[in-house]
Motif scaffolding. Structure first.
Motif, PDB file in Angstrom:
ATOM      1  N   LEU A  78       0.822  -1.207   0.000  1.00 61.41           N
ATOM      2  CA  LEU A  78       0.000   0.000   0.000  1.00 61.41           C
ATOM      3  C   LEU A  78       0.856   1.256   0.000  1.00 61.41           C
ATOM      4  O   LEU A  78       1.882   1.330   0.674  1.00 61.41           O
ATOM      5  CB  LEU A  78      -0.928   0.020   1.222  1.00 61.41           C
ATOM      6  CG  LEU A  78      -2.164  -0.862   1.164  1.00 61.41           C
ATOM      7  CD1 LEU A  78      -1.812  -2.327   1.226  1.00 61.41           C
ATOM      8  CD2 LEU A  78      -3.109  -0.516   2.304  1.00 61.41           C
ATOM      9  N   SER A  79       0.398   2.248  -0.740  1.00 62.09           N
ATOM     10  CA  SER A  79       1.101   3.521  -0.829  1.00 62.09           C
ATOM     11  C   SER A  79       0.928   4.327   0.441  1.00 62.09           C
ATOM     12  O   SER A  79      -0.052   4.176   1.172  1.00 62.09           O
ATOM     13  CB  SER A  79       0.563   4.308  -2.027  1.00 62.09           C
ATOM     14  OG  SER A  79       1.043   5.639  -2.019  1.00 62.09           O
ATOM     15  N   LYS A  80       1.878   5.221   0.691  1.00 56.78           N
ATOM     16  CA  LYS A  80       1.739   6.153   1.800  1.00 56.78           C
ATOM     17  C   LYS A  80       0.695   7.221   1.496  1.00 56.78           C
ATOM     18  O   LYS A  80       0.167   7.856   2.392  1.00 56.78           O
ATOM     19  CB  LYS A  80       3.088   6.815   2.106  1.00 56.78           C
ATOM     20  CG  LYS A  80       4.132   5.854   2.666  1.00 56.78           C
ATOM     21  CD  LYS A  80       5.444   6.568   2.953  1.00 56.78           C
ATOM     22  CE  LYS A  80       6.487   5.599   3.509  1.00 56.78           C
ATOM     23  NZ  LYS A  80       7.779   6.278   3.769  1.00 56.78           N
ATOM     24  N   GLU A  81       0.413   7.420   0.217  1.00 53.62           N
ATOM     25  CA  GLU A  81      -0.632   8.357  -0.176  1.00 53.62           C
ATOM     26  C   GLU A  81      -1.989   7.760   0.169  1.00 53.62           C
ATOM     27  O   GLU A  81      -2.193   6.554   0.114  1.00 53.62           O
ATOM     28  CB  GLU A  81      -0.555   8.657  -1.677  1.00 53.62           C
ATOM     29  CG  GLU A  81       0.766   9.245  -2.129  1.00 53.62           C
ATOM     30  CD  GLU A  81       1.073  10.580  -1.482  1.00 53.62           C
ATOM     31  OE1 GLU A  81       0.130  11.383  -1.303  1.00 53.62           O
ATOM     32  OE2 GLU A  81       2.234  10.826  -1.132  1.00 53.62           O
ATOM     33  N   THR A  82      -2.945   8.615   0.492  1.00 51.03           N
ATOM     34  CA  THR A  82      -4.265   8.133   0.903  1.00 51.03           C
ATOM     35  C   THR A  82      -5.383   8.574  -0.037  1.00 51.03           C
ATOM     36  O   THR A  82      -6.529   8.185   0.154  1.00 51.03           O
ATOM     37  CB  THR A  82      -4.583   8.601   2.332  1.00 51.03           C
ATOM     38  OG1 THR A  82      -4.616  10.027   2.375  1.00 51.03           O
ATOM     39  CG2 THR A  82      -3.541   8.073   3.316  1.00 51.03           C
ATOM     40  N   ILE A  83      -5.066   9.386  -1.028  1.00 49.01           N
ATOM     41  CA  ILE A  83      -6.025   9.794  -2.049  1.00 49.01           C
ATOM     42  C   ILE A  83      -5.312   9.768  -3.394  1.00 49.01           C
ATOM     43  O   ILE A  83      -4.182  10.257  -3.509  1.00 49.01           O
ATOM     44  CB  ILE A  83      -6.593  11.203  -1.782  1.00 49.01           C
ATOM     45  CG1 ILE A  83      -7.291  11.261  -0.429  1.00 49.01           C
ATOM     46  CG2 ILE A  83      -7.555  11.624  -2.886  1.00 49.01           C
ATOM     47  CD1 ILE A  83      -7.734  12.667  -0.017  1.00 49.01           C
ATOM     48  N   GLY A  84      -5.937   9.189  -4.402  1.00 49.10           N
ATOM     49  CA  GLY A  84      -5.307   9.106  -5.707  1.00 49.10           C
ATOM     50  C   GLY A  84      -6.310   9.282  -6.827  1.00 49.10           C
ATOM     51  O   GLY A  84      -7.455   9.677  -6.628  1.00 49.10           O
ATOM     52  N   VAL A  85      -5.859   8.976  -8.032  1.00 51.24           N
ATOM     53  CA  VAL A  85      -6.680   9.082  -9.226  1.00 51.24           C
ATOM     54  C   VAL A  85      -6.616   7.752  -9.966  1.00 51.24           C
ATOM     55  O   VAL A  85      -5.546   7.132 -10.061  1.00 51.24           O
ATOM     56  CB  VAL A  85      -6.193  10.228 -10.140  1.00 51.24           C
ATOM     57  CG1 VAL A  85      -7.045  10.313 -11.406  1.00 51.24           C
ATOM     58  CG2 VAL A  85      -6.227  11.552  -9.399  1.00 51.24           C
ATOM     59  N   LEU A  86      -7.741   7.297 -10.489  1.00 48.30           N
ATOM     60  CA  LEU A  86      -7.814   5.967 -11.089  1.00 48.30           C
ATOM     61  C   LEU A  86      -6.865   5.813 -12.268  1.00 48.30           C
ATOM     62  O   LEU A  86      -6.225   4.757 -12.416  1.00 48.30           O
ATOM     63  CB  LEU A  86      -9.251   5.678 -11.521  1.00 48.30           C
ATOM     64  CG  LEU A  86      -9.518   4.281 -12.080  1.00 48.30           C
ATOM     65  CD1 LEU A  86      -9.125   3.199 -11.078  1.00 48.30           C
ATOM     66  CD2 LEU A  86     -10.992   4.138 -12.453  1.00 48.30           C
ATOM     67  N   GLY A  87      -6.735   6.832 -13.089  1.00 52.02           N
ATOM     68  CA  GLY A  87      -5.840   6.730 -14.243  1.00 52.02           C
ATOM     69  C   GLY A  87      -4.412   6.440 -13.844  1.00 52.02           C
ATOM     70  O   GLY A  87      -3.713   5.654 -14.497  1.00 52.02           O
TER      71      GLY A  87
END
Length: 469
Positions: free
Chosen positions: A191-200
């Motif tokens: 899992l990434s440390k980022e918690t919000i992303g974009v599907l693309g």
């Protein structure tokens, strides 16, 4: 429209607050629910829906308490059966929330009832997905946690492949991804440390969404390297399915100040576990005999869940001043609802009452190196498997003794030896040392862990990047 991610680092968990035109939906709420009510009241809004992406295994959700407080409807995806009132949604069912809508996408695989919630904006455009444990940033949910299922993990992995390809990947690339977890969760591997992303971006970088990936390749890769789930996972999932005591009742019971005399008496009468949640540096200097250390400042709740095998275990607390309610709350998040109280005045009050105090010898990495020059000393490396395999001290005197499985591996060590214990930075080694000491083993902690040992001249294995293991 307002979307707020309410992220809890200890659990690496994201709950969500969505508000539109005075109506609110909460997705995957934590056990303590007043925070959501207060947010809605501040916005002069009403909580209408409580969406659960699945039966969570890594924490106890607050959906039941929140529904009682607000009258909101609890919504699960298809196939969810509970011991309390819910709305079992149909695949593609749509729920109006003010000027926006939330569409249920049944995405089985992580569990059978797992669903992703697609937020459609005021114009009906796909704005975001609340993907639960179906899709993380950098990974997908582990497919081995279904409750009482006759399906194999391979079967569930195949379902997850179909869910991702048929329900998630066809969505627009600019769809925002709001997952249930980030790095640190045991619900996935990378899992990434980022918690919000974009599907693309996930379609480009997430191995599980790789173009032209076959079903067989997906199953093999998603199952590769999955460690057994922590023992509390199945128990938390069942609590979420069956119900639990109200949080306010649990908090009132645990937020109970006890004198040293009452604390000691209750520990003996109730066969209670004394759990010390102070900093490890404070614990090694002075602690109550046979107490166990799991510090609040580390991965507290997951380590409690991994190491204390009985959710109904009576627990007495030694906390830093002012951290009593927080500790009871964080225990309840993983289903440990039987906290009986805390030591009023802390360890100083215990000492002032003339009660026995013990300590753990803690030495520097340099002192460990000096002692090694005089004699070979038994050493326990309590880091996780991947950490140990990537690099560790060389020699037959070093034994890998992962903290995760300490309860299963006690028969591999002997009480006629003194063990020097280290982890990566010093937190987990004190947890392990406290458990071993309480069970009659002789231990010495290596302060600073492997990070400090790396600066010594002690022989070490060659570094191997964990991604190649």
């Amino acid at each position: 429209m307002k979307i707020e991610q309410i992220y809890t680092g200890c659990l690496a968990q994201g709950a969500y607050y969505i508000e539109s035109d005075g109506e609110v939906a909460i997705i995957d709420p934590l056990r303590e629910t007043q925070q959501y009510v207060d947010r809605a009241n501040k916005e002069n809004a009403k909580i209408k829906y409580i969406f659960e992406t699945h039966f969570h295994a890594d924490f106890v959700s607050g959906h039941i308490d929140l529904a009682k407080k607000t009258g909101a409807t609890i919504i699960y995806g298809p196939g969810a059966k509970t011991n309390y009132d819910i709305h079992e949604a149909k695949d593609n069912e749509i729920f109006k929330l003010g000027k926006v809508s939330i569409k249920v996408l049944h995405t089985p695989g992580h569990t059978l009832e797992s669903s992703t919630f697609l937020l459609l904006d005021e114009n009906g455009k796909e704005h975001a997905i609340f993907s639960g444990d179906t899709l993380f940033l950098g990974d997908v949910g582990r497919p081995d946690l279904a409750i009482k299922s006759n399906l194999t993990k391979e079967d569930l992995a195949g379902m997850l492949y179909d869910s991702l390809r048929n329900k998630i990947m066809p969505l627009p690339d600019d769809t925002i991804v709001y997952p249930a977890h980030g790095a640190g969760s045991a619900c996935g591997k990378n899992l990434s440390k980022e918690t919000i992303g974009v599907l693309g971006e996930q379609k480009k970088t997430n191995y599980a969404l790789r173009a032209n990936m076959t079903r067989e390749e997906f199953i093999e890769e998603v199952l590769d390297g999955i460690a057994p789930p922590p023992q509390y996972f199945a128990k938390n999932a069942m609590m979420n399915k069956s119900g639990y005591d109200e949080f306010e009742t649990v908090l009132k019971k645990g937020d109970n100040p006890l004198s040293p005399e009452d604390f000691e008496s209750m520990a003996n009468q109730e066969d209670a576990l004394v759990l010390d949640v102070r900093h490890e540096k404070d614990f090694v200097k002075a602690h109550i005999p046979n107490s166990i250390f799991i510090g609040l400042h580390g991965g507290f709740a997951p380590w409690v869940g991994a190491l204390i095998t009985d959710l109904k275990q009576p627990i007495l607390l030694v906390t830093p001043e002012g951290k009593e309610k927080e500790t009871v709350t964080r225990l309840s998040r993983v289903g440990y609802d039987n906290t009986l109280g805390y030591l009023e005045g802390g360890i100083k009050a215990w000492e002032n009452a003339g009660k026995d105090i013990e300590s753990i010898e803690s030495i520097s990495a340099n002192e460990y190196e000096n002692r090694m020059k005089r004699e070979v000393i038994a050493t326990l490396d309590v880091r996780k498997d991947g950490e140990y395999k990537s690099e560790h001290l060389e020699g037959d005197h070093v034994q890998h003794f992962a903290l995760d499985y300490i309860n299963d591996n006690m028969n591999t060590i002997a009480k006629n030896k003194t063990y020097y214990v280290h982890c990566a930075g010093g937190y987990r080694s004190v947890i392990a040392s406290s458990i071993l000491k309480a069970r009659g083993f002789d231990v010495i902690d290596i302060a600073g862990g492997y990070a400090a040992l790396k600066s010594t001249d002690l022989p070490k294995t060659n570094y191997v990047c964990p991604s190649t293991l």
